[in-house]
Design a protein around this motif. Structure first.
Motif, PDB file in Angstrom:
ATOM      1  N   LYS A  20      21.123 -51.550-113.764  1.00  0.00           N
ATOM      2  CA  LYS A  20      20.072 -50.901-114.568  1.00  0.00           C
ATOM      3  C   LYS A  20      20.542 -49.522-115.038  1.00  0.00           C
ATOM      4  CE  LYS A  20      15.229 -49.513-113.890  1.00  0.00           C
ATOM      5  NZ  LYS A  20      14.468 -49.826-115.017  1.00  0.00           N
ATOM      6  N   GLU A  21      21.135 -48.733-114.143  1.00  0.00           N
ATOM      7  CA  GLU A  21      21.648 -47.394-114.481  1.00  0.00           C
ATOM      8  C   GLU A  21      22.740 -47.483-115.552  1.00  0.00           C
ATOM      9  OE1 GLU A  21      22.794 -43.174-113.811  1.00  0.00           O
ATOM     10  OE2 GLU A  21      20.948 -44.263-113.455  1.00  0.00           O
ATOM     11  N   LYS A  23      23.294 -49.973-117.741  1.00  0.00           N
ATOM     12  CA  LYS A  23      22.794 -50.502-119.018  1.00  0.00           C
ATOM     13  C   LYS A  23      21.848 -49.546-119.726  1.00  0.00           C
ATOM     14  CE  LYS A  23      23.129 -55.491-118.439  1.00  0.00           C
ATOM     15  NZ  LYS A  23      22.394 -56.745-118.223  1.00  0.00           N
ATOM     16  N   GLU A  24      20.985 -48.862-118.944  1.00  0.00           N
ATOM     17  CA  GLU A  24      19.922 -48.069-119.570  1.00  0.00           C
ATOM     18  C   GLU A  24      20.263 -46.596-119.725  1.00  0.00           C
ATOM     19  OE1 GLU A  24      16.276 -48.842-117.455  1.00  0.00           O
ATOM     20  OE2 GLU A  24      16.442 -51.011-117.775  1.00  0.00           O
TER      21      GLU A  24
END
Length: 165
Positions: A20-21, A23-24
């Motif tokens: 998540k870190e 990709k976002e």
């Protein structure tokens, strides 16, 4: 043949948080840095552009690696396993039969290992030697520091502490 990657729910959630870190937050920042570098013109001598492209490649490689690990993940709850013999999630107290030194290790997933905290990967040479053994068993193992003769003093399950705050 698919390689199963056992891990605890903690390890699985930690990997998902990293994805998540990346990709976002990290990848969008790198893409923006590349766009800004392109706007500056001549790319041959633009260090920021080359650094950002390298960062992007590293992030993409790590995302691919994480996708494979997560794809092969098998979440195991060590508290539900039998620990009369050494298995995934077992905490093992060992004694070095030559020095008398005691050491304690807990067998965890590869992405969860932290040898300084006594957390060793199920795929490590020591863990491979330990799996299936019982209290009282002694065995020889070749480790980076040389060959050791060890005895299993205790095999138990205890809650695994992954991080110290």
């Amino acid at each position: 043949m698919q390689r199963v990657e056992p891990m605890t729910l903690f390890g699985y959630n930690k990997l998902q948080a990293e994805v998540k870190e990346l990709k976002e937050v990290k990848r969008p920042a790198v893409v923006k840095a590349i766009e800004e570098a392109v706007e500056q013109g001549d790319l041959k001598e633009n260090a920021e552009y080359h650094a950002a492209k390298e960062d992007q490649k590293n992030i993409d490689n790590r995302l691919a690696e994480l996708a494979e690990i997560i794809g092969n993940a098998q979440i195991v709850d060590p508290s539900e396993l039998e620990h009369s013999k050494v298995s995934f999630g077992s905490t093992v107290v060992l004694e070095d039969l030559n020095s008398g030194e005691e050491m304690t290790y807990t067998i965890v997933g590869g992405s969860e290992s932290n040898p300084e905290m006594g957390l060793i990967s199920f795929g490590s040479p020591l863990a491979k030697q330990l799996l299936g053994k019982e209290e009282g068993d002694d065995f020889k193992v070749r480790l980076p520091g040389g060959e050791k003769e060890l005895e299993i003093i205790e095999v138990k399950y205890q809650e695994i502490v992954f991080e110290t705050h």
